[in-house]
Design a protein around this motif. Structure first.
Motif, PDB file in Angstrom:
ATOM      1  N   ARG A  98      19.115  35.660  16.474  1.00 24.94           N
ATOM      2  CA  ARG A  98      19.575  34.782  15.786  1.00 24.94           C
ATOM      3  C   ARG A  98      19.650  34.638  14.184  1.00 24.94           C
ATOM      4  O   ARG A  98      20.031  33.544  13.417  1.00 24.94           O
ATOM      5  CB  ARG A  98      17.888  33.909  15.698  1.00 24.94           C
ATOM      6  N   ARG A  99      19.066  35.960  13.868  1.00 23.93           N
ATOM      7  CA  ARG A  99      18.705  35.698  12.314  1.00 23.93           C
ATOM      8  C   ARG A  99      20.732  35.732  11.937  1.00 23.93           C
ATOM      9  O   ARG A  99      20.886  35.142  10.178  1.00 23.93           O
ATOM     10  CB  ARG A  99      18.019  36.993  11.711  1.00 23.93           C
ATOM     11  N   THR A 100      20.863  36.414  12.313  1.00 24.02           N
ATOM     12  CA  THR A 100      22.348  37.334  12.214  1.00 24.02           C
ATOM     13  C   THR A 100      23.362  35.864  12.134  1.00 24.02           C
ATOM     14  O   THR A 100      24.054  35.506  11.057  1.00 24.02           O
ATOM     15  CB  THR A 100      22.982  38.145  12.348  1.00 24.02           C
ATOM     16  N   ILE A 101      23.399  35.307  13.307  1.00 25.36           N
ATOM     17  CA  ILE A 101      24.163  33.651  13.363  1.00 25.36           C
ATOM     18  C   ILE A 101      23.910  33.463  12.187  1.00 25.36           C
ATOM     19  O   ILE A 101      24.645  32.173  12.176  1.00 25.36           O
ATOM     20  CB  ILE A 101      23.548  33.699  14.847  1.00 25.36           C
ATOM     21  N   ASN A 102      22.248  33.107  11.507  1.00 27.18           N
ATOM     22  CA  ASN A 102      22.069  32.199  10.880  1.00 27.18           C
ATOM     23  C   ASN A 102      22.640  32.089   9.671  1.00 27.18           C
ATOM     24  O   ASN A 102      22.542  31.471   8.656  1.00 27.18           O
ATOM     25  CB  ASN A 102      20.712  31.890  11.028  1.00 27.18           C
ATOM     26  N   GLN A 103      23.267  33.758   9.253  1.00 29.54           N
ATOM     27  CA  GLN A 103      23.061  34.201   8.053  1.00 29.54           C
ATOM     28  C   GLN A 103      24.524  33.462   7.817  1.00 29.54           C
ATOM     29  O   GLN A 103      25.193  33.042   6.822  1.00 29.54           O
ATOM     30  CB  GLN A 103      22.627  35.251   7.446  1.00 29.54           C
ATOM     31  N   PHE A 104      24.715  34.088   8.991  1.00 32.64           N
ATOM     32  CA  PHE A 104      26.438  33.621   9.056  1.00 32.64           C
ATOM     33  C   PHE A 104      27.007  32.326   9.274  1.00 32.64           C
ATOM     34  O   PHE A 104      28.095  31.361   8.600  1.00 32.64           O
ATOM     35  CB  PHE A 104      27.222  34.024  10.723  1.00 32.64           C
ATOM     36  N   ALA A 105      26.407  30.775   9.587  1.00 31.46           N
ATOM     37  CA  ALA A 105      26.461  29.748   9.653  1.00 31.46           C
ATOM     38  C   ALA A 105      26.874  29.451   8.355  1.00 31.46           C
ATOM     39  O   ALA A 105      27.142  28.813   8.009  1.00 31.46           O
ATOM     40  CB  ALA A 105      25.673  29.260  10.532  1.00 31.46           C
ATOM     41  N   ARG A 106      25.190  30.010   7.514  1.00 36.22           N
ATOM     42  CA  ARG A 106      25.071  30.095   5.909  1.00 36.22           C
ATOM     43  C   ARG A 106      26.388  30.153   5.459  1.00 36.22           C
ATOM     44  O   ARG A 106      26.567  29.446   3.983  1.00 36.22           O
ATOM     45  CB  ARG A 106      23.699  30.169   5.574  1.00 36.22           C
ATOM     46  N   ARG A 107      27.348  31.243   5.302  1.00 37.49           N
ATOM     47  CA  ARG A 107      27.989  31.815   4.585  1.00 37.49           C
ATOM     48  C   ARG A 107      28.501  31.414   5.244  1.00 37.49           C
ATOM     49  O   ARG A 107      29.692  30.922   4.489  1.00 37.49           O
ATOM     50  CB  ARG A 107      27.869  33.226   5.134  1.00 37.49           C
ATOM     51  N   ALA A 108      29.044  31.069   6.428  1.00 38.40           N
ATOM     52  CA  ALA A 108      30.310  30.109   6.213  1.00 38.40           C
ATOM     53  C   ALA A 108      30.871  28.935   5.623  1.00 38.40           C
ATOM     54  O   ALA A 108      31.550  27.642   5.844  1.00 38.40           O
ATOM     55  CB  ALA A 108      30.924  30.489   7.818  1.00 38.40           C
ATOM     56  N   THR A 109      29.497  27.710   6.509  1.00 39.41           N
ATOM     57  CA  THR A 109      29.783  27.040   5.723  1.00 39.41           C
ATOM     58  C   THR A 109      29.580  26.450   4.236  1.00 39.41           C
ATOM     59  O   THR A 109      30.649  25.735   3.318  1.00 39.41           O
ATOM     60  CB  THR A 109      28.137  25.762   6.509  1.00 39.41           C
ATOM     61  N   VAL A 110      28.977  27.387   3.555  1.00 41.44           N
ATOM     62  CA  VAL A 110      29.048  27.390   2.054  1.00 41.44           C
ATOM     63  C   VAL A 110      30.047  27.716   1.663  1.00 41.44           C
ATOM     64  O   VAL A 110      30.795  26.697   0.947  1.00 41.44           O
ATOM     65  CB  VAL A 110      27.692  28.189   1.485  1.00 41.44           C
ATOM     66  N   GLY A 111      30.680  28.626   2.270  1.00 36.54           N
ATOM     67  CA  GLY A 111      32.420  28.808   1.882  1.00 36.54           C
ATOM     68  C   GLY A 111      32.751  27.761   2.084  1.00 36.54           C
ATOM     69  O   GLY A 111      33.678  27.250   1.367  1.00 36.54           O
ATOM     70  N   ALA A 112      32.757  26.813   3.265  1.00 40.15           N
ATOM     71  CA  ALA A 112      33.946  25.879   2.959  1.00 40.15           C
ATOM     72  C   ALA A 112      33.571  24.639   2.951  1.00 40.15           C
ATOM     73  O   ALA A 112      34.596  23.898   1.895  1.00 40.15           O
ATOM     74  CB  ALA A 112      33.652  25.719   5.007  1.00 40.15           C
ATOM     75  N   VAL A 113      32.223  25.026   1.965  1.00 36.38           N
ATOM     76  CA  VAL A 113      31.610  23.569   1.175  1.00 36.38           C
ATOM     77  C   VAL A 113      32.306  23.658  -0.141  1.00 36.38           C
ATOM     78  O   VAL A 113      33.442  22.794  -0.740  1.00 36.38           O
ATOM     79  CB  VAL A 113      30.766  23.272   0.881  1.00 36.38           C
ATOM     80  N   ALA A 114      33.085  25.047  -0.439  1.00 44.31           N
ATOM     81  CA  ALA A 114      33.193  25.577  -2.217  1.00 44.31           C
ATOM     82  C   ALA A 114      34.639  25.937  -2.001  1.00 44.31           C
ATOM     83  O   ALA A 114      35.524  25.511  -3.139  1.00 44.31           O
ATOM     84  CB  ALA A 114      32.181  26.963  -2.225  1.00 44.31           C
ATOM     85  N   ALA A 115      35.158  25.725  -0.621  1.00 43.15           N
ATOM     86  CA  ALA A 115      36.587  25.925  -1.036  1.00 43.15           C
ATOM     87  C   ALA A 115      37.248  24.228  -0.556  1.00 43.15           C
ATOM     88  O   ALA A 115      38.300  24.216  -1.074  1.00 43.15           O
ATOM     89  CB  ALA A 115      37.213  27.009   0.653  1.00 43.15           C
ATOM     90  N   TYR A 116      36.812  23.627   0.567  1.00 40.34           N
ATOM     91  CA  TYR A 116      37.489  22.608   0.953  1.00 40.34           C
ATOM     92  C   TYR A 116      36.063  21.314   0.172  1.00 40.34           C
ATOM     93  O   TYR A 116      36.989  19.862   0.934  1.00 40.34           O
ATOM     94  CB  TYR A 116      37.001  22.233   2.451  1.00 40.34           C
ATOM     95  N   GLY A 117      35.217  21.913  -0.773  1.00 40.36           N
ATOM     96  CA  GLY A 117      34.362  19.911  -0.906  1.00 40.36           C
ATOM     97  C   GLY A 117      35.461  19.552  -1.614  1.00 40.36           C
ATOM     98  O   GLY A 117      35.029  18.326  -0.687  1.00 40.36           O
ATOM     99  N   ASP A 118      35.870  19.530  -2.560  1.00 39.15           N
ATOM    100  CA  ASP A 118      37.109  18.417  -3.444  1.00 39.15           C
ATOM    101  C   ASP A 118      38.251  18.038  -2.149  1.00 39.15           C
ATOM    102  O   ASP A 118      37.527  16.678  -2.255  1.00 39.15           O
ATOM    103  CB  ASP A 118      37.709  19.634  -4.310  1.00 39.15           C
ATOM    104  N   SER A 119      38.088  18.074  -1.701  1.00 42.47           N
ATOM    105  CA  SER A 119      39.601  17.921  -0.778  1.00 42.47           C
ATOM    106  C   SER A 119      39.162  17.215   0.305  1.00 42.47           C
ATOM    107  O   SER A 119      39.556  15.782   0.844  1.00 42.47           O
ATOM    108  CB  SER A 119      40.511  18.984   0.473  1.00 42.47           C
TER     109      SER A 119
END
Length: 427
Positions: free
Chosen positions: A348-369
């Motif tokens: 669970r900890r591994t998946i949560n960490q991956f979900a956070r990183r993926a979501t934050v990365g998506a927001v950083a990359a595509y937030g303005d879009s």
């Protein structure tokens, strides 16, 4: 709302009548106040002072109701179609509304630090585990909706292009696979566990049947290659019988005796082949060339194409009938996965960490879009679309404002009338 409860309007169900029903109630109340005003005015002229309070209530209620009608209508359109300044506020300012909404999303939701902070408290893996292990009662509609979306997306994609990508990926994977060491390791493991014995038995049985099926051909070959003297004396037939009988005897002995010298030689050859497949560059090059020839064969391309079509059809069938798919092995696998996610804290900890990183990365990359998409979408709507959608969302509550304005205005009118009537007496 307490005022509405007193006059019985709280029993009106907006879900049944919708915006149109609430508009009829508000307008009907305004018309009723107008009729009450006319009646009270006529009765008051006959010398009936009590009707003055009724007239004051109806008069002020009409003023309040008309004022709130004007205010509510001015949000979405020009009252009575007249181009009065500062009316039709939403259609005239839809671009600014879209920009403000986009800015609100960006400043409050699409900042990586904000997303990371909120996700730090979210246990995505546990929620997913609970959903998979014990789907909630509303899961059926969610599953059907997701399945319909997946099926629509899969059907809308270009089959030739998507199929070409999938088949190209499969072919590239096969070409990149170094198959010789895998074959060598598999053969070595089979020999160590005596799993090669059925293979040798099968080869011997196949050789025996082949010899039996081609016995006449062997005799004919011996007869043609023998000299005239051997054919005249019949030695060719005796030689052919000896060859056939000897081969049959040899194969029978190999089949019955596991320690036969030829079987040992065959096992030795298999062991050498396993070693060469793992370590001999020349043998590995031969296997690679043979593999390349097989992959280049049109029959293999047709086989890969068949695999893609079967997989695509299976995906479509599963998407069209999610209940059948979830009831089988896939459903059981997903339920087991859900239980594992709930029990395994490390996973669970591994998946949560991956979900956070993926979501934050998506927001950083595509937030303005995303912000531009929201803003451009609203700008692209015509004024009528914006008006209809916003009015459908908040129209019923706005009609409550009209009703409240009518009632409150009437009560204020009664209070003012009472003050006018009682203040002179108090003096």
């Amino acid at each position: 709302m307490a005022l509405l409860a007193r006059i019985g309007l709280d029993r009106f169900n907006p879900a049944q009548g919708g915006t149109r029903g609430m508009r009829i109630v508000a307008t009907g109340l305004l018309v009723a106040m107008a009729a009450t005003y006319v009646l009270a005015r006529s009765q008051e002229a006959r010398g009936m002072p009590a009707w003055g309070y009724v007239r004051a209530f109806a008069e002020a209620a009409m003023v309040g109701g008309l004022a709130d009608w004007f205010a509510v209508t001015a949000l979405f359109r020009h009252p009575l179609g007249l181009p009065i300044p500062h009316t039709a506020i939403i259609p005239r300012n839809k671009d600014r509304i879209g920009g403000a909404l986009a800015t609100f999303l960006r400043d409050n939701f699409l900042i990586p630090s904000v997303v990371a902070r909120r996700l730090r408290r979210a246990d995505v893996a546990a929620a997913a585990g609970r959903f998979l292990a014990q789907p909630p009662s509303g899961e059926g509609r969610l599953r059907e909706g997701a399945s319909k979306l997946a099926a629509s997306i899969l059907e809308s994609l270009d089959d030739q292009r998507l199929g070409g990508m999938v088949k190209g990926a499969v072919a590239a994977r096969l070409k990149a696979l170094d198959i010789a060491p895998l074959l060598g390791q598999s053969l070595r493991a089979a020999i160590a566990e005596d799993r090669h014995v059925p293979l040798l038995d099968g080869i011997i049985l196949w050789a025996a049947r082949t010899l039996e099926a081609n016995e006449a051909m062997i005799r004919d070959m011996v007869h043609k290659r023998a000299g005239a003297i051997m054919r005249w004396t019949g030695l060719d037939e005796r030689l052919a019988n000896a060859i056939v009988d000897g081969l049959n005897k040899l194969l029978a002995e190999m089949a019955e005796d596991p320690t036969h010298p030829l079987r040992a030689k065959a096992e030795e050859g298999l062991a050498t082949l396993a070693l060469d497949l793992q370590h001999d560059p020349a043998m590995q090059a031969k296997v690679a060339a043979f593999k390349a020839e097989i992959i280049a064969n049109p029959a293999v391309a047709a086989w890969i194409d068949g695999l893609w079509r079967q997989a695509r059809e299976a995906l479509l069938n599963a998407a069209r009938d999610p209940h059948a798919a979830m009831a089988g092995r896939l459903g059981e696998t997903l339920r087991q996965l859900g239980e594992t996610l709930q029990q395994d804290e490390r996973l669970r900890r591994t998946i949560n960490q991956f979900a956070r990183r993926a979501t934050v990365g998506a927001v950083a990359a595509y937030g303005d879009s995303i912000v531009r998409l929201v803003s451009d979408t609203i700008r692209g709507w015509d004024a009528g679309t914006v008006t209809d959608r916003l009015e459908a969302a908040v129209g019923r509550d706005l009609q409550y404002i009209r009703i409240n304005g009518t009632v409150v205005g009437g009560l204020v009118g009664v209070a003012i009338h009472a003050a006018n009537a009682w203040l002179p007496a108090l003096r």
